[in-house]
Scaffold this active site. Structure first.
Site, short mmCIF file in Angstrom:
data_model
loop_
_atom_site.label_atom_id
_atom_site.label_comp_id
_atom_site.label_asym_id
_atom_site.label_seq_id
_atom_site.Cartn_x
_atom_site.Cartn_y
_atom_site.Cartn_z
N LYS A 157 6.94 16.85 -4.19
CA LYS A 157 7.28 17.11 -2.79
C LYS A 157 8.42 18.12 -2.66
O LYS A 157 8.42 18.94 -1.74
CB LYS A 157 7.63 15.79 -2.09
CG LYS A 157 6.41 14.89 -1.89
CD LYS A 157 6.80 13.49 -1.46
CE LYS A 157 5.57 12.62 -1.20
NZ LYS A 157 5.89 11.20 -1.00
N GLY A 159 0.80 -1.24 0.00
CA GLY A 159 0.00 0.00 0.00
C GLY A 159 0.83 1.27 0.00
O GLY A 159 0.32 2.35 0.30
N1 HSE Z 1 3.44 6.87 -2.89
C1 HSE Z 1 3.99 7.71 -1.86
C2 HSE Z 1 5.29 7.08 -1.38
C3 HSE Z 1 3.00 7.87 -0.75
O1 HSE Z 1 5.57 5.94 -1.75
O2 HSE Z 1 6.03 7.74 -0.65
C4 HSE Z 1 3.28 8.98 0.20
O3 HSE Z 1 3.33 10.22 -0.43
#
Ligand code: HSE
Length: 373
Positions: free
Chosen positions: A188, A170
């Site tokens: 980010k 997940g």
């Molecule tokens: N898909 C993102 C990760 C989730 O793997 O960090 C959190 O932003």
């Protein structure tokens, strides 16, 4: 606080659960397309049920994706509701529009869970910049990529198996291309740079290279040279000049980044007074992410708006020079810039980040990784 919660997936359900025992906030309505029944909140498929409810003062957006999240969040701001979101794609893409709009309408806009999941990163940047100049931000910001690279390095897994495991756990986005091509990290670092430097980065000037082309032979090469590959983001502000980029990076064994396991993140700022401060923790997952969403709701109750002023639009100038590991795509430019050979890969002479990424754009097969400064 009465909350209209948009989305009841991994994060939304976590927010519902973590707010349930609290006296200071209540999830009054949930907008979700699935048939869900909740004992104490009205579930609806129609966002207007939240928008037109004057008793709801805060919209928590946990749907992800750009549309209709953008339309819903914009309408909620215009209706005078506070916004809390974990959606980094939304905030990085529509920063120019949503942040000034929230400030004009006098509503709070918080998105701490958008970078680093459960790590208090943006909220600490907000505090950090109150008393110093931030010179640098970045690090390991994507749990999925770190999980894949760590599994390949420490456990000898192949790329496809490692990705599959990250999806099963997940960590990955609905479309894992966003993770492995570095787009999630790109969102980010753009958002972090905007907050840290009080600017609006021109996103078109921020290059990104992901990890999807890495092979087991690359990892063997790195290990033989005492190096570990990580997907690292960089945002820097020096003498008013901004540089920002995302790329696989080779760090020496023993450096803090080299030891980051599984889906963890390690994010760092360098400040003029504090020097290096690093933040380590769960960068993804239901409860870590929901934890920061609820923290943001608590900050909205304290009247905290956005983290920093929405400053001028700035283009990144990526003139820093670095040496790169490059496998594939040998041509005249690469030949001219080759310093040494590692198996079927080469190490370049110092070349600018901008030049390396420009070269990579025309190379459908090549894998690059910067040697850390
Ligand atoms: N898909 C993102 C990760 C989730 O793997 O960090 C959190 O932003």
């Amino acid at each position: 606080m009465r909350i209209g919660l948009l989305g009841f997936g991994v994060v939304g359900r976590g927010v519902y659960e973590l707010t349930a025992p609290r006296d200071d906030m209540t999830v009054a309505k949930v907008v979700c397309l699935e048939d869900v029944t909740l004992p104490d909140a009205q579930v609806t498929k129609d966002f207007k049920d939240v928008l037109n409810d004057p008793t709801i003062d805060t919209v928590v957006e946990a749907m992800g994706g750009l549309h209709p999240a953008y339309e819903f969040v914009k309408a909620a701001i215009e209706a005078g509701k506070h916004i809390v979101t974990s959606n980094k794609a939304l905030v990085a893409t529509f920063y120019d529009e949503l942040i000034p709009l929230a400030q004009e309408k006098g509503v709070c806009f918080r998105c701490t869970a958008a970078v680093g999941g459960g790590i208090g990163w943006l909220s600490e940047l907000e505090r950090a910049r109150r008393m110093q100049t931030i010179e640098k931000v970045g690090g390991i910001m994507n749990g999925t990529c770190n999980y894949i690279l760590d599994s390949m390095t420490r456990l000898g897994l192949g790329y496809a198996d490692a990705l599959k495991q990250a999806q099963q756990l997940g960590y990955a986005e609905a479309n894992p291309t966003t993770d492995v091509e570095g787009i999630d990290t790109w969102h980010k670092v753009i958002l972090s740079s905007n907050v840290a430097f009080g600017i609006r980065l021109d996103t078109a000037t921020v290059p990104v290279a992901g990890i999807s082309r890495i092979q087991a032979t690359d990892v063997e090469n790195f290990t033989a040279h005492g190096l570990v590959c990580k997907l690292i983001s960089t945002g820097k502000c020096k003498d008013g000049k901004i540089s920002a980029y995302v790329q696989p990076t080779l760090v020496k064994q023993g450096e803090p980044e080299s030891a980051v396991p599984a889906n963890y993140n390690l994010i760092t700022f360098v400040g003029s007074a504090s020097d290096r401060m690093s933040f380590y923790g769960q960068g993804a997952g239901r409860y870590p992410t929901a934890y920061n969403v609820v923290q943001d709701c608590a900050d909205v109750l304290l009247g905290k708006g956005f983290y920093s002023p929405c400053g001028e639009k700035v283009a990144a100038e990526n003139t820093d020079t670095l040496c790169y590991y490059v496998r594939g795509g040998m041509d005249a430019w690469l030949q001219e810039n080759t310093a040494e050979t590692w198996g079927d890969a080469v190490i370049t002479k110092p070349v600018s980040v901008e030049a390396m990424h420009r070269w990579l754009k025309d190379q459908p097969e090549a894998f690059i990784a910067a040697l850390a400064e």
